[in-house]
Design an enzyme around this catalytic site. Structure first.
Site, PDB file in Angstrom:
ATOM      1  N   TYR A 170     -41.690   5.536 -12.086  1.00  0.00           N
ATOM      2  CA  TYR A 170     -43.023   6.050 -12.455  1.00  0.00           C
ATOM      3  C   TYR A 170     -43.806   6.480 -11.205  1.00  0.00           C
ATOM      4  O   TYR A 170     -44.405   7.547 -11.160  1.00  0.00           O
ATOM      5  CB  TYR A 170     -43.749   4.937 -13.206  1.00  0.00           C
ATOM      6  CG  TYR A 170     -45.134   5.236 -13.693  1.00  0.00           C
ATOM      7  CD1 TYR A 170     -45.340   6.059 -14.802  1.00  0.00           C
ATOM      8  CD2 TYR A 170     -46.256   4.657 -13.093  1.00  0.00           C
ATOM      9  CE1 TYR A 170     -46.625   6.311 -15.279  1.00  0.00           C
ATOM     10  CE2 TYR A 170     -47.533   4.896 -13.563  1.00  0.00           C
ATOM     11  CZ  TYR A 170     -47.717   5.719 -14.655  1.00  0.00           C
ATOM     12  OH  TYR A 170     -48.986   5.956 -15.124  1.00  0.00           O
ATOM     13  N   LYS A 174     -45.196  10.119 -10.251  1.00  0.00           N
ATOM     14  CA  LYS A 174     -46.647  10.347 -10.147  1.00  0.00           C
ATOM     15  C   LYS A 174     -47.041  10.935  -8.795  1.00  0.00           C
ATOM     16  O   LYS A 174     -47.936  11.783  -8.724  1.00  0.00           O
ATOM     17  CB  LYS A 174     -47.400   9.041 -10.414  1.00  0.00           C
ATOM     18  CG  LYS A 174     -47.374   8.607 -11.885  1.00  0.00           C
ATOM     19  CD  LYS A 174     -47.845   9.705 -12.818  1.00  0.00           C
ATOM     20  CE  LYS A 174     -48.283   9.215 -14.179  1.00  0.00           C
ATOM     21  NZ  LYS A 174     -48.633  10.339 -15.079  1.00  0.00           N
TER      22      LYS A 174
END
Ligand SMILES: NC(=O)c1ccc[n+]([C@@H]2O[C@H](COP(=O)([O-])OP(=O)(O)OC[C@H]3O[C@@H](n4cnc5c(N)ncnc54)[C@H](O)[C@@H]3O)[C@@H](O)[C@H]2O)c1
Length: 294
Positions: A170, A174
């Site tokens: 993640y 991001k």
């Protein structure tokens, strides 16, 4: 008069959480909204049209204009259908809010390649595919002499900016989104497009399952107290970044509660530097002077 009167927006992942709040505010500010949501679970499994339908119904109930789109934003053809739907339904496209996301948290030593791939796919392809199709539309419009004051708002995370254990997939996606937005902001500005990124913090199903803060977020907030974690607190910045008046391009903003803070771009620290005086360093020279970089 709303700040987004007559503007046509796509908001991805707008069936729940932050995206839903963005959609409701955009409609209240006068935008026509394509409410995209695949409707899967937190990890992206399954599909369900009802969250997006509910958001659209809420917008219609308050007198706004919205349509449902159930495509997977990380699918090339799905993202093309999404952009086409805005153009065919409302006659154009001015705003793309890339918000859809999933989590498959695991410490690195246990993370599977499927957990890595799915999170990278939804976030990174999920930003790239709709942006790519929207960009081609905006370039074509500019070439026809109809340059639109188009805006893209991307969704990063503090996890990517600062690195959160258990989220290698993640966090990588991001921070990659910040890099993506930076390039998009430079490439598309000549077509009238500005691209910015938010790193939000709010109570949604993603944070409610986060160890440590999940329990805190479940506590009821007294009616007379400002709800710091309300996802609706994030939406005014997203709406501002979507206005014709937005003065920023290529920036990243942290947004939470009553706070908006611009994030410093990566910077080379000239006072934490070593110079080899015109010659390549030896490893031993770096060992001897590494303290100057600290
Ligand atoms: N909640 C926070 O504090 C927080 C913090 C940092 C970043 N974010 C980011 O904000 C965004 C919104 O998250 P949220 O917290 O509202 O979570 P959420 O789960 O409530 O909402 C995300 C929505 O995206 C949809 N979605 C997922 N994959 C999709 C796909 N491939 N195509 C279309 N729709 C898809 C889901 O169905 C869901 O409705 C995400 O990108 C998330 O990573 C949230």
């Amino acid at each position: 008069m709303g700040t987004l009167d007559g503007r046509i927006a796509i908001i991805t992942g707008a069936g729940r959480g932050l995206g839903r709040e963005h959609a409701l505010l955009f409609a209240a500010e006068g935008a026509k909204v394509v409410v995209n949501d695949l409707g899967g679970d937190i990890g992206g499994e399954g599909a369900d049209a009802s969250p997006a339908q509910e958001t659209v119904q809420e917008i219609k109930d308050m007198g706004g204009e919205a349509v449902v789109n159930g495509d997977d934003v990380s699918d090339w053809e799905g993202a093309q259908r999404l952009v086409n739907q805005a153009i065919e339904t409302f006659g154009g496209l001015d705003i793309l809010v890339n918000n859809a996301g999933i989590l498959r948290d695991r410490v690195l030593v246990n993370m599977t390649d499927a957990e890595w791939d799915s999170v990278i796919k939804v976030h990174m392809r999920g930003h790239f595919c709709p942006t790519r199709h929207a960009a081609n539309y905006w370039r074509a419009e500019a070439k026809e002499g109809r340059t639109r004051e188009a805006r893209i708002v991307n969704t990063a995370s503090e996890s990517g900016l600062f690195g959160n254990p258990g989220q290698a997939n993640y966090a990588a996606a991001k921070l990659g989104i910040c890099a993506f937005s930076s390039v998009v902001s430079k490439e598309l500005v000549k077509y009238g497009v500005k691209s910015n990124t938010i790193a939000p913090r709010a109570r949604t199903r993603l944070t409610l399952q986060t160890p440590g803060i999940g329990e805190l977020l479940k506590q009821e907030v007294p009616e007379d107290k400002f709800d710091e974690w309300d996802p609706a607190n994030v939406s005014p910045l997203v709406a501002y970044l979507s206005t014709v008046d937005c003065q920023f391009n290529g920036e990243v903003f942290f947004v939470f509660s009553d706070q908006i803070k611009r994030v410093q771009q990566p910077t080379i620290l000239e006072d934490k530097a070593l110079s080899g005086g015109g010659e390549r360093f030896t490893v031993q020279q770096i060992i001897d002077s590494a303290g100057k970089l600290a």
